[in-house]
Design a protein around this motif. Sequence first.
Motif, PDB file in Angstrom:
ATOM      1  N   ASP A  78     -30.875  12.619  34.560  1.00  0.00           N
ATOM      2  CA  ASP A  78     -30.945  13.958  35.148  1.00  0.00           C
ATOM      3  C   ASP A  78     -30.379  15.019  34.212  1.00  0.00           C
ATOM      4  O   ASP A  78     -30.767  16.193  34.301  1.00  0.00           O
ATOM      5  CB  ASP A  78     -30.170  13.997  36.469  1.00  0.00           C
ATOM      6  CG  ASP A  78     -30.851  13.216  37.571  1.00  0.00           C
ATOM      7  OD1 ASP A  78     -32.046  12.880  37.436  1.00  0.00           O
ATOM      8  OD2 ASP A  78     -30.175  12.923  38.588  1.00  0.00           O
ATOM      9  N   PHE A  79     -29.443  14.617  33.351  1.00  0.00           N
ATOM     10  CA  PHE A  79     -28.803  15.568  32.437  1.00  0.00           C
ATOM     11  C   PHE A  79     -29.184  15.315  30.974  1.00  0.00           C
ATOM     12  O   PHE A  79     -28.603  15.925  30.077  1.00  0.00           O
ATOM     13  CB  PHE A  79     -27.286  15.515  32.608  1.00  0.00           C
ATOM     14  CG  PHE A  79     -26.830  15.992  33.952  1.00  0.00           C
ATOM     15  CD1 PHE A  79     -26.673  17.348  34.213  1.00  0.00           C
ATOM     16  CD2 PHE A  79     -26.587  15.097  34.982  1.00  0.00           C
ATOM     17  CE1 PHE A  79     -26.275  17.794  35.467  1.00  0.00           C
ATOM     18  CE2 PHE A  79     -26.184  15.532  36.234  1.00  0.00           C
ATOM     19  CZ  PHE A  79     -26.032  16.880  36.484  1.00  0.00           C
ATOM     20  N   ILE A  80     -30.128  14.429  30.747  1.00  0.00           N
ATOM     21  CA  ILE A  80     -30.583  14.146  29.386  1.00  0.00           C
ATOM     22  C   ILE A  80     -31.821  14.990  29.092  1.00  0.00           C
ATOM     23  O   ILE A  80     -32.749  15.058  29.903  1.00  0.00           O
ATOM     24  CB  ILE A  80     -30.883  12.644  29.204  1.00  0.00           C
ATOM     25  CG1 ILE A  80     -29.592  11.835  29.389  1.00  0.00           C
ATOM     26  CG2 ILE A  80     -31.488  12.374  27.834  1.00  0.00           C
ATOM     27  CD1 ILE A  80     -29.796  10.336  29.339  1.00  0.00           C
ATOM     28  N   GLU A  81     -31.818  15.625  27.944  1.00  0.00           N
ATOM     29  CA  GLU A  81     -32.907  16.495  27.533  1.00  0.00           C
ATOM     30  C   GLU A  81     -34.257  15.779  27.604  1.00  0.00           C
ATOM     31  O   GLU A  81     -34.396  14.636  27.182  1.00  0.00           O
ATOM     32  CB  GLU A  81     -32.651  17.015  26.122  1.00  0.00           C
ATOM     33  CG  GLU A  81     -33.817  17.666  25.424  1.00  0.00           C
ATOM     34  CD  GLU A  81     -34.400  18.835  26.225  1.00  0.00           C
ATOM     35  OE1 GLU A  81     -35.621  18.981  26.196  1.00  0.00           O
ATOM     36  OE2 GLU A  81     -33.616  19.584  26.852  1.00  0.00           O
ATOM     37  N   GLN A  82     -35.241  16.474  28.157  1.00  0.00           N
ATOM     38  CA  GLN A  82     -36.589  15.923  28.287  1.00  0.00           C
ATOM     39  C   GLN A  82     -37.120  15.420  26.943  1.00  0.00           C
ATOM     40  O   GLN A  82     -37.735  14.352  26.864  1.00  0.00           O
ATOM     41  CB  GLN A  82     -37.529  17.002  28.834  1.00  0.00           C
ATOM     42  CG  GLN A  82     -38.990  16.570  28.927  1.00  0.00           C
ATOM     43  CD  GLN A  82     -39.918  17.735  29.228  1.00  0.00           C
ATOM     44  OE1 GLN A  82     -39.511  18.896  29.126  1.00  0.00           O
ATOM     45  NE2 GLN A  82     -41.149  17.435  29.591  1.00  0.00           N
ATOM     46  N   ASN A  83     -36.887  16.180  25.883  1.00  0.00           N
ATOM     47  CA  ASN A  83     -37.399  15.802  24.564  1.00  0.00           C
ATOM     48  C   ASN A  83     -36.652  14.625  23.957  1.00  0.00           C
ATOM     49  O   ASN A  83     -37.045  14.127  22.900  1.00  0.00           O
ATOM     50  CB  ASN A  83     -37.332  17.004  23.616  1.00  0.00           C
ATOM     51  CG  ASN A  83     -38.196  18.156  24.095  1.00  0.00           C
ATOM     52  OD1 ASN A  83     -39.263  17.942  24.668  1.00  0.00           O
ATOM     53  ND2 ASN A  83     -37.725  19.378  23.893  1.00  0.00           N
ATOM     54  N   ILE A  87     -35.031  13.563  31.969  1.00  0.00           N
ATOM     55  CA  ILE A  87     -35.846  14.332  32.914  1.00  0.00           C
ATOM     56  C   ILE A  87     -35.111  15.594  33.366  1.00  0.00           C
ATOM     57  O   ILE A  87     -35.262  16.044  34.501  1.00  0.00           O
ATOM     58  CB  ILE A  87     -36.244  13.476  34.134  1.00  0.00           C
ATOM     59  CG1 ILE A  87     -35.008  12.873  34.823  1.00  0.00           C
ATOM     60  CG2 ILE A  87     -37.214  12.380  33.732  1.00  0.00           C
ATOM     61  CD1 ILE A  87     -35.315  12.185  36.145  1.00  0.00           C
ATOM     62  N   ASP A  88     -34.317  16.185  32.475  1.00  0.00           N
ATOM     63  CA  ASP A  88     -33.560  17.371  32.872  1.00  0.00           C
ATOM     64  C   ASP A  88     -34.465  18.532  33.257  1.00  0.00           C
ATOM     65  O   ASP A  88     -34.072  19.421  33.986  1.00  0.00           O
ATOM     66  CB  ASP A  88     -32.578  17.788  31.774  1.00  0.00           C
ATOM     67  CG  ASP A  88     -33.245  18.415  30.565  1.00  0.00           C
ATOM     68  OD1 ASP A  88     -34.435  18.102  30.299  1.00  0.00           O
ATOM     69  OD2 ASP A  88     -32.581  19.200  29.869  1.00  0.00           O
ATOM     70  N   HIS A  89     -35.726  18.508  32.791  1.00  0.00           N
ATOM     71  CA  HIS A  89     -36.642  19.605  33.090  1.00  0.00           C
ATOM     72  C   HIS A  89     -37.021  19.676  34.561  1.00  0.00           C
ATOM     73  O   HIS A  89     -37.476  20.720  35.033  1.00  0.00           O
ATOM     74  CB  HIS A  89     -37.902  19.481  32.231  1.00  0.00           C
ATOM     75  CG  HIS A  89     -38.690  18.232  32.456  1.00  0.00           C
ATOM     76  ND1 HIS A  89     -38.162  16.978  32.236  1.00  0.00           N
ATOM     77  CD2 HIS A  89     -39.970  18.033  32.893  1.00  0.00           C
ATOM     78  CE1 HIS A  89     -39.084  16.064  32.515  1.00  0.00           C
ATOM     79  NE2 HIS A  89     -40.173  16.674  32.924  1.00  0.00           N
ATOM     80  N   VAL A  90     -36.843  18.567  35.312  1.00  0.00           N
ATOM     81  CA  VAL A  90     -37.073  18.583  36.757  1.00  0.00           C
ATOM     82  C   VAL A  90     -35.783  18.253  37.510  1.00  0.00           C
ATOM     83  O   VAL A  90     -35.809  17.960  38.691  1.00  0.00           O
ATOM     84  CB  VAL A  90     -38.191  17.603  37.171  1.00  0.00           C
ATOM     85  CG1 VAL A  90     -39.530  18.083  36.647  1.00  0.00           C
ATOM     86  CG2 VAL A  90     -37.894  16.180  36.705  1.00  0.00           C
ATOM     87  N   SER A  94     -33.151  22.368  35.690  1.00  0.00           N
ATOM     88  CA  SER A  94     -34.200  23.075  36.428  1.00  0.00           C
ATOM     89  C   SER A  94     -33.633  24.060  37.436  1.00  0.00           C
ATOM     90  O   SER A  94     -34.390  24.688  38.170  1.00  0.00           O
ATOM     91  CB  SER A  94     -35.100  22.066  37.161  1.00  0.00           C
ATOM     92  OG  SER A  94     -34.400  21.426  38.219  1.00  0.00           O
ATOM     93  N   ARG A  95     -32.319  24.218  37.477  1.00  0.00           N
ATOM     94  CA  ARG A  95     -31.671  25.093  38.458  1.00  0.00           C
ATOM     95  C   ARG A  95     -30.615  25.963  37.774  1.00  0.00           C
ATOM     96  O   ARG A  95     -30.142  25.656  36.685  1.00  0.00           O
ATOM     97  CB  ARG A  95     -31.028  24.273  39.570  1.00  0.00           C
ATOM     98  CG  ARG A  95     -31.948  23.231  40.200  1.00  0.00           C
ATOM     99  CD  ARG A  95     -33.151  23.837  40.905  1.00  0.00           C
ATOM    100  NE  ARG A  95     -34.137  22.821  41.258  1.00  0.00           N
ATOM    101  CZ  ARG A  95     -34.221  22.229  42.435  1.00  0.00           C
ATOM    102  NH1 ARG A  95     -33.346  22.536  43.385  1.00  0.00           N
ATOM    103  NH2 ARG A  95     -35.159  21.337  42.681  1.00  0.00           N
ATOM    104  N   GLY A 130     -30.013  24.762  29.491  1.00  0.00           N
ATOM    105  CA  GLY A 130     -30.324  26.150  29.213  1.00  0.00           C
ATOM    106  C   GLY A 130     -31.278  26.355  28.067  1.00  0.00           C
ATOM    107  O   GLY A 130     -31.472  27.492  27.616  1.00  0.00           O
ATOM    108  N   THR A 131     -31.904  25.278  27.596  1.00  0.00           N
ATOM    109  CA  THR A 131     -32.839  25.403  26.485  1.00  0.00           C
ATOM    110  C   THR A 131     -33.803  24.228  26.509  1.00  0.00           C
ATOM    111  O   THR A 131     -33.643  23.283  27.278  1.00  0.00           O
ATOM    112  CB  THR A 131     -32.076  25.457  25.135  1.00  0.00           C
ATOM    113  OG1 THR A 131     -32.994  25.686  24.069  1.00  0.00           O
ATOM    114  CG2 THR A 131     -31.319  24.163  24.879  1.00  0.00           C
ATOM    115  N   GLN A 132     -34.845  24.297  25.706  1.00  0.00           N
ATOM    116  CA  GLN A 132     -35.867  23.263  25.582  1.00  0.00           C
ATOM    117  C   GLN A 132     -36.456  22.903  26.949  1.00  0.00           C
ATOM    118  O   GLN A 132     -36.788  23.788  27.733  1.00  0.00           O
ATOM    119  CB  GLN A 132     -35.281  22.054  24.846  1.00  0.00           C
ATOM    120  CG  GLN A 132     -34.845  22.362  23.417  1.00  0.00           C
ATOM    121  CD  GLN A 132     -34.415  21.144  22.620  1.00  0.00           C
ATOM    122  OE1 GLN A 132     -34.890  20.040  22.835  1.00  0.00           O
ATOM    123  NE2 GLN A 132     -33.503  21.348  21.681  1.00  0.00           N
ATOM    124  N   GLY A 133     -36.598  21.609  27.288  1.00  0.00           N
ATOM    125  CA  GLY A 133     -37.199  21.229  28.558  1.00  0.00           C
ATOM    126  C   GLY A 133     -36.332  21.666  29.731  1.00  0.00           C
ATOM    127  O   GLY A 133     -35.147  21.355  29.784  1.00  0.00           O
TER     128      GLY A 133
END
Length: 258
Positions: A78-83, A87-90, A94-95, A130-133
């Motif tokens: 949940d807190f690992i960058e999508q790239n 899946i932090d992007h969802v 995401s909030r 706050g950045t990327q995905g």
Amino acid sequence: MRSKIKTWIPLILTIWLLHLVTVSYGQATYWIDESTDFTGNGCENSDLNDVTSSLRNRLNSDGWSGRRWTNTNAWPEDFIEQNSGGIDHVAGDSRTLSVYAGHGNRGLIQFGFRRGGRCTVSFPTDTRLGTQGGDETAYAMWLTSCTVHLDALSRHFNQQIRQTFGYHNSPTIKDDQPRDFYEATDDLRNERAWVEEMEDRPGWFTGDNSPICMTFGLNSSHCGTVRDRARLRDRVLLSDAPAPHNWYCYLIFNNGGC
């Protein structure tokens, strides 16, 4: 049973629609993960009390919207960058307000249940809030031990957010303290509310926590503006943080470190 992978299309659509609704209302959204069960799940540590239920309830009653996941449904990714495979992007990115409650260490948070062979998320290796995905988080709250230790501040520099709330030591957190902090931001700026509400431990002669609030800005002047104006409950500066930040400042009640 929680499943983000099978429902990613409707979940992304829901988040997009939610974004359209909340942009004009201060982008008041949250993501909370909390681990309280650390016994026999592959990520051994001491069990903890629930410290985010009342925070979630207060946010909801104030018109915020979001999700809170606990234990088996609180995932490191949940807190690992999508790239980087997360899946932090969802999820965590995401909030507007991103919160994790559990165990931690310097520049690190620990979950109670092992997923994908891991129990921890390491800063800065795994995180890009706050950045990327995703690119939505403006505030991060780490209700954990030592994650924002003075010697580990640089591990948070890759987050493009407005403020980080955490501890320089191993805190004892009462059930309603995070809620009390949020409520205090109706009158106090975030950093002052954080250190004042989070310093005391419950009971008598138990010692004090060392809360720290780290603020980011485009430069020294902007950092000062953010720390002076930002208030969560009043929804002041809830929008995404401008990037890249080139300055940081912090306030701490230092009662000893890890």
